[in-house]
Design a protein around this motif. Structure first.
Motif, PDB file in Angstrom:
ATOM      1  N   PHE A  11       0.839  -1.201   0.000  1.00 34.91           N
ATOM      2  CA  PHE A  11       0.000   0.000   0.000  1.00 34.91           C
ATOM      3  C   PHE A  11       0.875   1.253   0.000  1.00 34.91           C
ATOM      4  CE2 PHE A  11       0.109   1.132   4.619  1.00 34.91           C
ATOM      5  CZ  PHE A  11       0.625  -0.060   5.135  1.00 34.91           C
ATOM      6  N   GLY A  12       0.247   2.381  -0.364  1.00 29.09           N
ATOM      7  CA  GLY A  12       1.003   3.621  -0.533  1.00 29.09           C
ATOM      8  C   GLY A  12       0.452   4.740   0.330  1.00 29.09           C
ATOM      9  N   THR A  13       1.307   5.742   0.589  1.00 23.69           N
ATOM     10  CA  THR A  13       0.983   6.819   1.521  1.00 23.69           C
ATOM     11  C   THR A  13       1.162   8.202   0.889  1.00 23.69           C
ATOM     12  OG1 THR A  13       3.251   6.800   2.337  1.00 23.69           O
ATOM     13  CG2 THR A  13       1.693   5.383   3.499  1.00 23.69           C
ATOM     14  N   TRP A  14       0.951   8.302  -0.404  1.00 25.98           N
ATOM     15  CA  TRP A  14       1.092   9.584  -1.103  1.00 25.98           C
ATOM     16  C   TRP A  14       0.130  10.632  -0.539  1.00 25.98           C
ATOM     17  CZ3 TRP A  14      -0.748  10.332  -6.872  1.00 25.98           C
ATOM     18  CH2 TRP A  14      -0.337  11.584  -7.336  1.00 25.98           C
ATOM     19  N   SER A  15      -1.072  10.183  -0.176  1.00 28.61           N
ATOM     20  CA  SER A  15      -2.091  11.147   0.277  1.00 28.61           C
ATOM     21  C   SER A  15      -1.789  11.694   1.682  1.00 28.61           C
ATOM     22  CB  SER A  15      -3.469  10.481   0.273  1.00 28.61           C
ATOM     23  OG  SER A  15      -3.518   9.452   1.236  1.00 28.61           O
ATOM     24  N   TRP A  16      -0.932  11.024   2.439  1.00 32.72           N
ATOM     25  CA  TRP A  16      -0.639  11.432   3.817  1.00 32.72           C
ATOM     26  C   TRP A  16       0.178  12.735   3.788  1.00 32.72           C
ATOM     27  CZ3 TRP A  16       1.011   6.596   7.217  1.00 32.72           C
ATOM     28  CH2 TRP A  16       0.127   5.547   6.981  1.00 32.72           C
ATOM     29  N   GLY A  17      -0.482  13.835   3.988  1.00 31.80           N
ATOM     30  CA  GLY A  17       0.215  15.126   3.972  1.00 31.80           C
ATOM     31  C   GLY A  17       0.054  15.895   2.671  1.00 31.80           C
ATOM     32  N   ASN A  18      -0.736  15.373   1.728  1.00 29.49           N
ATOM     33  CA  ASN A  18      -0.877  16.045   0.432  1.00 29.49           C
ATOM     34  C   ASN A  18      -2.224  16.770   0.341  1.00 29.49           C
ATOM     35  OD1 ASN A  18      -1.610  16.473  -2.379  1.00 29.49           O
ATOM     36  ND2 ASN A  18       0.203  15.270  -2.897  1.00 29.49           N
ATOM     37  N   GLN A  19      -2.150  18.100   0.445  1.00 34.34           N
ATOM     38  CA  GLN A  19      -3.398  18.879   0.376  1.00 34.34           C
ATOM     39  C   GLN A  19      -3.806  19.139  -1.064  1.00 34.34           C
ATOM     40  OE1 GLN A  19      -2.582  22.309   3.007  1.00 34.34           O
ATOM     41  NE2 GLN A  19      -4.234  21.495   4.269  1.00 34.34           N
ATOM     42  N   LEU A  20      -2.801  19.296  -1.920  1.00 33.34           N
ATOM     43  CA  LEU A  20      -3.060  19.750  -3.287  1.00 33.34           C
ATOM     44  C   LEU A  20      -3.961  18.779  -4.059  1.00 33.34           C
ATOM     45  CD1 LEU A  20      -1.859  22.246  -4.682  1.00 33.34           C
ATOM     46  CD2 LEU A  20      -0.166  20.744  -5.731  1.00 33.34           C
ATOM     47  N   THR A  50       6.454   5.012   0.494  1.00 30.92           N
ATOM     48  CA  THR A  50       6.365   6.445   0.742  1.00 30.92           C
ATOM     49  C   THR A  50       7.431   7.126  -0.115  1.00 30.92           C
ATOM     50  OG1 THR A  50       6.392   8.156   2.467  1.00 30.92           O
ATOM     51  CG2 THR A  50       7.846   6.279   2.821  1.00 30.92           C
ATOM     52  N   ALA A  51       7.670   8.419   0.129  1.00 34.29           N
ATOM     53  CA  ALA A  51       8.695   9.138  -0.633  1.00 34.29           C
ATOM     54  C   ALA A  51       9.113  10.376   0.136  1.00 34.29           C
ATOM     55  CB  ALA A  51       8.151   9.548  -2.006  1.00 34.29           C
ATOM     56  N   ASP A  52      10.358  10.818  -0.119  1.00 34.21           N
ATOM     57  CA  ASP A  52      10.812  12.010   0.610  1.00 34.21           C
ATOM     58  C   ASP A  52      10.130  13.269   0.086  1.00 34.21           C
ATOM     59  OD1 ASP A  52      12.306  12.341  -1.779  1.00 34.21           O
ATOM     60  OD2 ASP A  52      14.075  13.066  -0.720  1.00 34.21           O
ATOM     61  N   SER A  53       9.519  13.203  -1.089  1.00 35.29           N
ATOM     62  CA  SER A  53       8.841  14.378  -1.652  1.00 35.29           C
ATOM     63  C   SER A  53       7.348  14.402  -1.322  1.00 35.29           C
ATOM     64  CB  SER A  53       9.026  14.403  -3.175  1.00 35.29           C
ATOM     65  OG  SER A  53       8.520  13.214  -3.738  1.00 35.29           O
ATOM     66  N   TYR A  54       6.847  13.423  -0.585  1.00 30.67           N
ATOM     67  CA  TYR A  54       5.406  13.398  -0.280  1.00 30.67           C
ATOM     68  C   TYR A  54       5.076  14.381   0.845  1.00 30.67           C
ATOM     69  CZ  TYR A  54       4.671   9.222  -3.204  1.00 30.67           C
ATOM     70  OH  TYR A  54       4.580   8.333  -4.249  1.00 30.67           O
ATOM     71  N   GLY A  55       3.925  15.048   0.658  1.00 31.22           N
ATOM     72  CA  GLY A  55       3.526  16.115   1.569  1.00 31.22           C
ATOM     73  C   GLY A  55       3.696  17.437   0.840  1.00 31.22           C
ATOM     74  N   THR A  56       2.649  18.262   0.850  1.00 33.45           N
ATOM     75  CA  THR A  56       2.725  19.512   0.093  1.00 33.45           C
ATOM     76  C   THR A  56       2.817  20.710   1.036  1.00 33.45           C
ATOM     77  OG1 THR A  56       0.303  19.475  -0.039  1.00 33.45           O
ATOM     78  CG2 THR A  56       1.503  18.671  -1.955  1.00 33.45           C
ATOM     79  N   GLY A  57       3.467  21.778   0.544  1.00 35.56           N
ATOM     80  CA  GLY A  57       3.577  23.030   1.305  1.00 35.56           C
ATOM     81  C   GLY A  57       4.189  22.783   2.674  1.00 35.56           C
ATOM     82  N   GLY A  61       7.346  16.342   3.561  1.00 34.78           N
ATOM     83  CA  GLY A  61       7.978  15.262   4.334  1.00 34.78           C
ATOM     84  C   GLY A  61       7.021  14.567   5.300  1.00 34.78           C
ATOM     85  N   ARG A  62       5.758  14.987   5.303  1.00 31.08           N
ATOM     86  CA  ARG A  62       4.797  14.519   6.309  1.00 31.08           C
ATOM     87  C   ARG A  62       4.500  13.013   6.188  1.00 31.08           C
ATOM     88  NH1 ARG A  62       2.227  17.098  10.788  1.00 31.08           N
ATOM     89  NH2 ARG A  62       0.221  16.135  11.118  1.00 31.08           N
ATOM     90  N   SER A  63       4.489  12.489   4.967  1.00 28.66           N
ATOM     91  CA  SER A  63       4.157  11.070   4.793  1.00 28.66           C
ATOM     92  C   SER A  63       5.180  10.198   5.537  1.00 28.66           C
ATOM     93  CB  SER A  63       4.120  10.729   3.301  1.00 28.66           C
ATOM     94  OG  SER A  63       4.003   9.348   3.117  1.00 28.66           O
ATOM     95  N   GLU A  64       6.470  10.465   5.293  1.00 26.51           N
ATOM     96  CA  GLU A  64       7.509   9.698   6.000  1.00 26.51           C
ATOM     97  C   GLU A  64       7.422   9.954   7.509  1.00 26.51           C
ATOM     98  OE1 GLU A  64      11.217   9.299   2.837  1.00 26.51           O
ATOM     99  OE2 GLU A  64      11.212  10.986   4.213  1.00 26.51           O
TER     100      GLU A  64
END
Ligand SMILES: NC(=O)c1ccc[n+]([C@@H]2O[C@H](COP(=O)([O-])OP(=O)(O)OC[C@H]3O[C@@H](n4cnc5c(N)ncnc54)[C@H](OP(=O)(O)O)[C@@H]3O)[C@@H](O)[C@H]2O)c1
Length: 324
Positions: A11-20, A50-57, A61-64
């Motif tokens: 499973f993936g966690t891209w949405s964790w921290g992504n408002q955009l 996850t990824a080091d670029s996940y999480g916007t604004g 880094g919020r996903s990690e």
């Protein structure tokens, strides 16, 4: 592939921290994440991405960061069932063999040290071909030094994967996995000479990201799109009408197995030997993904879905960083 030879589910966690794109709201979303992870892992989902670029604004880094804290509170036996994989982004300022050093340490810290696999997030072959090899060499150094156990790549086509595999093989470091977009609305990996064949040839695990086409494949035939951000709504508007025949076939298969359309989408990936990585942020979604492990598509149903998928004219947009 799992030890039984049957492809598992991650499973993936891209949405964790992504408002955009995902409309992330910490107060609304965070409380459910720990239980989502626990249900997923107890149910047998075996890899989290996850990824080091996940999480916007301000949530950069919020996903990690969230994943690290949740994993830190889990009991060790549960953690041992899970491979934690992050992706490091080859931003233009990350150059040379040591170009990922600081990013790797920062990811390790956010993840509280719970990290087994590091992946090159995308290929720079199309716009900065000189950057990719040294960065990957640097990641392989981390494996050789024992700082991380496994190495993977992402957004590579068959030609580039063969080239990077040869480079790693020459120094004796295994490429464990490649993750690319793969779903019934992005079926390119199953085409003749597609990535599925290359992975089988080279013994590299194929991970399917966006296996639900960002949720489009979960909409019942005749159904309306869910409430979502403007960016995602545009995707639903474009893809729902053309995918009606496909989603009708999925709904029929789902009904036969007393399953959901999401489970059909995941099991289509598994039927092609790929591990799907659905994006999860709710307990109900984790339970649903777990149920997909309990059944599989018949050859006949897979072939029917293959034909509909390959005939489809409207598809998910390709990742612009995907190499050939
Ligand atoms: N390597 C890369 O470049 C790359 C690119 C994209 C993604 N990825 C990875 O792949 C993961 C998954 O991809 P994704 O998040 O793009 O898309 P996805 O898995 O195709 O779709 C996720 C969406 O599906 C919905 N959903 C999940 N489970 C469901 C269920 N059982 N029933 C109904 N709807 C369900 C979620 O709904 P809600 O909106 O209601 O939560 C979410 O909107 C990411 O989290 C990331 O780890 C990697």
């Amino acid at each position: 592939m799992g030890e039984s030879g049957v492809t598992g589910i991650g499973f993936g966690t891209w949405s964790w921290g992504n408002q955009l794109l995902w409309g992330y709201e910490p107060d609304r979303d965070d409380p459910a994440l720990a239980e989502t992870l626990e249900v997923a892992v107890r149910g047998g989902l075996s890899l989290v991405d996850t990824a080091d670029s996940y999480g916007t604004g301000r949530f950069n880094g919020r996903s990690e960061w969230l994943l690290g804290r949740i994993l830190d509170r889990c009991d060790g036996a549960l953690r041992a069932q899970l491979t934690v994989a992050t992706k490091l982004a080859p931003f233009p300022w990350r150059l040379g063999r040591r170009g990922f050093d600081r990013a790797f340490s920062a990811s390790q810290e956010r993840l509280c040290g719970h990290l087994q696999r590091v992946q090159l997030h995308w290929s720079t072959a199309r716009y900065a071909p000189w950057q990719e090899g040294p960065l990957l060499d640097g990641l392989a150094d981390l494996v050789e030094e024992g700082r991380v156990a496994e190495l993977g790549v992402s957004n590579l086509g068959p030609r580039r994967l063969r080239a990077l595999h040869a480079r790693m093989q020459a120094r004796g470091v295994a490429l464990r996995s490649v993750q690319v977009q793969m779903s019934l609305l992005a079926p390119e990996p199953i085409q003749a000479d597609g990535l599925k064949t290359t992975c089988a040839d080279l013994g590299i695990d194929l991970l399917a990201y966006s296996p639900l086409a960002l949720g489009v494949l979960t909409v019942p035939p005749g159904g309306s799109p869910p409430q979502c951000t403007r960016l995602r709504a545009g995707l639903f508007r474009r893809l729902l009408p053309a995918s009606e025949p496909l989603r009708t076939a999925m709904a029929q298969i789902a009904a036969h197995h007393q399953a959901s359309q999401a489970q059909v989408a995941l099991n289509w990936c598994r039927a092609h030997g790929a591990m799907p990585l659905p994006g999860l942020r709710r307990v109900t979604q984790a339970r649903d993904a777990v149920k997909a492990l309990s059944w599989s598509l018949s050859d006949q149903d897979r072939e029917h879905l293959d034909a509909l998928a390959l005939a489809g004219q409207e598809r998910m947009p390709a990742n612009p960083f995907m190499s050939a």
